[in-house]
Design a protein around this motif. Structure first.
Motif, PDB file in Angstrom:
ATOM      1  N   PRO A  83       0.813  -1.221   0.000  1.00 22.15           N
ATOM      2  CA  PRO A  83       0.000   0.000   0.000  1.00 22.15           C
ATOM      3  C   PRO A  83       0.848   1.273   0.000  1.00 22.15           C
ATOM      4  N   THR A  84       1.701   1.412  -1.015  1.00 21.59           N
ATOM      5  CA  THR A  84       2.542   2.613  -1.122  1.00 21.59           C
ATOM      6  C   THR A  84       1.839   3.648  -1.999  1.00 21.59           C
ATOM      7  N   LYS A  85       2.254   4.896  -1.877  1.00 20.56           N
ATOM      8  CA  LYS A  85       1.673   5.967  -2.696  1.00 20.56           C
ATOM      9  C   LYS A  85       1.874   5.688  -4.182  1.00 20.56           C
ATOM     10  N   GLU A  86       3.064   5.174  -4.532  1.00 25.46           N
ATOM     11  CA  GLU A  86       3.370   4.885  -5.932  1.00 25.46           C
ATOM     12  C   GLU A  86       2.440   3.804  -6.491  1.00 25.46           C
ATOM     13  N   ASN A  87       2.219   2.751  -5.693  1.00 23.24           N
ATOM     14  CA  ASN A  87       1.343   1.666  -6.159  1.00 23.24           C
ATOM     15  C   ASN A  87      -0.109   2.116  -6.281  1.00 23.24           C
ATOM     16  N   VAL A  88      -0.554   2.904  -5.319  1.00 23.92           N
ATOM     17  CA  VAL A  88      -1.935   3.406  -5.369  1.00 23.92           C
ATOM     18  C   VAL A  88      -2.126   4.283  -6.609  1.00 23.92           C
ATOM     19  N   GLU A  89      -1.132   5.134  -6.899  1.00 22.46           N
ATOM     20  CA  GLU A  89      -1.212   5.996  -8.090  1.00 22.46           C
ATOM     21  C   GLU A  89      -1.205   5.165  -9.373  1.00 22.46           C
ATOM     22  N   SER A  90      -0.354   4.128  -9.416  1.00 21.06           N
ATOM     23  CA  SER A  90      -0.326   3.238 -10.592  1.00 21.06           C
ATOM     24  C   SER A  90      -1.667   2.540 -10.778  1.00 21.06           C
ATOM     25  N   LEU A  91      -2.270   2.143  -9.663  1.00 22.66           N
ATOM     26  CA  LEU A  91      -3.556   1.457  -9.718  1.00 22.66           C
ATOM     27  C   LEU A  91      -4.672   2.406 -10.170  1.00 22.66           C
ATOM     28  N   ILE A  92      -4.614   3.650  -9.725  1.00 20.11           N
ATOM     29  CA  ILE A  92      -5.594   4.655 -10.174  1.00 20.11           C
ATOM     30  C   ILE A  92      -5.527   4.818 -11.692  1.00 20.11           C
ATOM     31  N   GLN A  93      -4.299   4.923 -12.230  1.00 17.02           N
ATOM     32  CA  GLN A  93      -4.126   5.052 -13.682  1.00 17.02           C
ATOM     33  C   GLN A  93      -4.622   3.804 -14.404  1.00 17.02           C
ATOM     34  N   GLU A  94      -4.377   2.648 -13.802  1.00 17.29           N
ATOM     35  CA  GLU A  94      -4.832   1.372 -14.376  1.00 17.29           C
ATOM     36  C   GLU A  94      -6.352   1.329 -14.470  1.00 17.29           C
ATOM     37  N   LEU A  95      -7.020   1.748 -13.404  1.00 18.00           N
ATOM     38  CA  LEU A  95      -8.490   1.674 -13.364  1.00 18.00           C
ATOM     39  C   LEU A  95      -9.144   2.676 -14.312  1.00 18.00           C
ATOM     40  N   ARG A  96      -8.475   3.770 -14.560  1.00 18.69           N
ATOM     41  CA  ARG A  96      -9.020   4.748 -15.514  1.00 18.69           C
ATOM     42  C   ARG A  96      -9.018   4.204 -16.942  1.00 18.69           C
ATOM     43  N   ARG A  97      -8.013   3.353 -17.235  1.00 13.66           N
ATOM     44  CA  ARG A  97      -7.932   2.720 -18.559  1.00 13.66           C
ATOM     45  C   ARG A  97      -7.674   1.217 -18.359  1.00 13.66           C
ATOM     46  N   PRO A  98      -8.688   0.493 -17.908  1.00 13.07           N
ATOM     47  CA  PRO A  98      -8.481  -0.919 -17.542  1.00 13.07           C
ATOM     48  C   PRO A  98      -8.095  -1.800 -18.727  1.00 13.07           C
ATOM     49  N   LYS A  99      -7.130  -2.669 -18.493  1.00 14.85           N
ATOM     50  CA  LYS A  99      -6.663  -3.594 -19.527  1.00 14.85           C
ATOM     51  C   LYS A  99      -7.301  -4.975 -19.391  1.00 14.85           C
ATOM     52  N   TYR A 100      -7.970  -5.216 -18.243  1.00 17.90           N
ATOM     53  CA  TYR A 100      -8.540  -6.536 -17.982  1.00 17.90           C
ATOM     54  C   TYR A 100     -10.020  -6.403 -17.650  1.00 17.90           C
TER      55      TYR A 100
END
Length: 559
Positions: A74-91
């Motif tokens: 639960p790091t800031k970097e991972n949360v930010e990466s996950l936010i970007q992922e959810l905005r443009r989901p690949k799965y």
């Protein structure tokens, strides 16, 4: 009290909860290591996880036919990466698991980013540590201190890792710490703060005797990480282990060994995996001494020869063919096991001979356990002049001498430092001698590591002398062994290891978690393993900011 099983169960639950269908496992750098210690890629594949990806990878394709299982710190970097992922989901759908506590504000940010409603669930699964063995874990941290104080980021990460272990094992402990260490006290207070803040998470079923967390400091025993972990090469020497030798001489990094520099190594053996969960030979020989390993390798090869399919074997019927096909995967696996361990043991043997490690180890033991300055200084000088002794071992010998005879009136430390200079030992390595004295010398130790001063200790030493030390390579016992002996007998002194807060134990502890600030060693892990086997009703788990080899210890003491 099994850290390997705890992490493995978390990973299994993630996969099961996502249901049937093809999946991708999205991880970060740290959770990749955490998962790889408990699951092989082939095991994961059998559970319909067909792809392993990093959340920070920029080159992932859209694969809407796959479900995504995200296991992240639960790091800031991972949360930010996950936010970007959810905005443009690949799965198609996301099952998100964090390895530790995540804030409500970060969950809200993730929910706001999930505009396409692809998130099926978000959970906390507390596998935020490296499970090395069932009773040993590491946080894989280097350089945790600034001088004799915590690096703030490392204190935070150590607190997270340690509370994660407690949650994974479902323990809400009474806490004791080493009084002589400000770092041990700070970590104890930090862990207690999290337990108080997240009291609902730690609301486990009460036991008659509460679990105990004991926090120690590596500086109290600076000798153990310096001792060569190969001193049972001889068949008569029965105290050191296969795992420790591999780590010391070859380097064990998340169960992987880099053998690319081994002379004549084949391509398929340049990197090998040693995991007790997936390698029966390694599991059975993990704690055996190196002499016994040689015998067992021979038995393994003989067994392999008996089971090896004959070249002239006739496949005349369908049943013959089926029997061969059925046995072939097992034969292939056995073939790989034999090749791997013969290569590893062969390289260990070569290094022991090349580096004169039998001779070096004997002198190390003399320095750690005997009190004959005249003999010690002669033997150290002799080895420093030996062309076969490598730079690393030469510096280690001088470090041990410096710690052992730190205040001896006839200390020859300046002369030994000159010998190192004459050998061409680098200035960086020579400075480590003073670093280790400043880190673990008499001035900073809370215990009397070297000299027995009280009547009981003197008597013990005398009786040990009467019995004779059968093996000169195994005289040393880590300080942790004595500390834990006293602890399980209910005799560990409150004055040296006070309780944090008002809580204390009236009875002898049963479930004990020991954490060493500055790193644990495999020798200490062996002591814990033996105590678990020999003391009924006591379960001990050992952890540290890292698991040391001599090279890692050098790095730690130069920060």
């Amino acid at each position: 009290m099994n850290v390997t099983l705890a992490v493995k169960q978390y990973v299994s639950r993630m996969i099961e909860d996502s249901g049937p269908g093809m999946k991708v496992l999205l991880m970060d750098k740290e959770t990749t290591s955490i998962v790889s210690m408990v699951y092989t890629q082939s095991e994961i594949l059998q559970k319909e996880v067909y792809l392993l990806e990093r959340i920070d990878s920029q080159n992932r394709d859209n694969m809407k036919h796959l479900k995504a299982i995200c296991y992240l710190r639960p790091t800031k970097e991972n949360v930010e990466s996950l936010i970007q992922e959810l905005r443009r989901p690949k799965y198609s759908v996301y099952f998100i698991y964090f390895s530790n506590v995540i804030s409500k504000s970060e969950i809200k940010a993730l929910a706001e980013a999930d505009e396409q409603e692809v998130v099926a669930e978000i959970q906390e699964f507390y596998g935020d540590f490296i499970a090395v063995n069932p009773h040993l874990f590491s946080l894989n941290l280097q350089g945790v201190a600034r001088g004799r104080s915590w690096d703030p980021a490392m204190l935070a990460r150590s607190t997270q890792g340690l509370t994660s272990v407690l949650l994974a094992l479902k323990k809400c402990p009474v806490i004791r710490y080493q009084l002589s260490s400000d770092m041990a006290k700070r970590l104890a207070e930090s862990v207690k703060l999290i337990i108080t803040k997240e009291y609902e998470l730690f609301d486990f079923r009460k036991t008659e005797v509460p679990p105990l967390l004991l926090i120690l400091d590596r500086s109290d025993d600076a000798i153990t990480p310096l001792l060569n972990q190969v001193r049972t090469y001889n068949l008569l020497l029965n105290q050191w282990t296969y795992q420790a030798m591999v780590h010391e001489l070859l380097g064990l990094n998340n169960n992987r060994i880099d053998l690319s520099r081994v002379p004549g190594i084949t391509k398929d053996l340049r990197e090998v995996v040693l995991s007790a969960d997936n390698d029966e030979f390694y599991a059975n020989n993990l704690y055996l001494n190196f002499g016994e390993i040689g015998t067992n390798i021979k038995n393994l090869m003989e067994d392999f020869q008996k089971k090896k399919p004959k070249g002239q074997q006739k496949l005349e019927s369908i049943s013959d063919m089926k029997a061969f096909v059925d046995s072939y995967p097992q034969f292939k696996k056995m073939s790989g096991t034999v090749s791997k361990h013969v290569t590893v043991v062969g390289e260990l043997s070569r290094l022991v001979a090349e580096r004169q490690l039998m001779e070096v180890s004997e002198v190390e033991q003399e320095l750690a356990c005997q009190n004959d300055h005249s003999s010690a200084q002669q033997n150290v000088r002799r080895l420093l002049r030996h062309p076969g002794v490598c730079e690393l071992d030469a510096v280690r010998l001088v470090m041990l001498y410096a710690l052992r005879y730190e205040r001896h009136s006839n200390s020859i430390l300046p002369a030994l430092m000159d010998e190192l200079a004459k050998r061409g030992v680098s200035d960086k390595y020579r400075k480590m001698v003073q670093c280790v004295v400043e880190y673990g010398g008499k001035r900073v130790r809370g215990s009397d590591l070297i000299t027995a001063t009280d009547a009981v200790a003197i008597t013990k030493q005398f009786l040990k002398g009467l019995k004779g030390v059968e093996n000169v390579y195994t005289q040393h016992q880590p300080l942790l062994q004595d500390t834990l002996d006293q602890l399980v007998k209910g005799k560990l002194r409150d004055g040296q290891f006070p309780y944090l807060g008002a809580s204390s134990l009236r009875d002898r502890p049963q479930d004990v978690l020991v954490f060493v600030v500055g790193g644990a060693t495999y020798e200490e892990a062996l002591s814990v393993y033996n105590l678990n086997r020999s003391v009924p009703g006591v379960r001990i788990v050992l952890g540290g900011t890292t698991v040391h080899s001599t090279k890692r210890y050098y790095v730690y003491n130069t920060h």
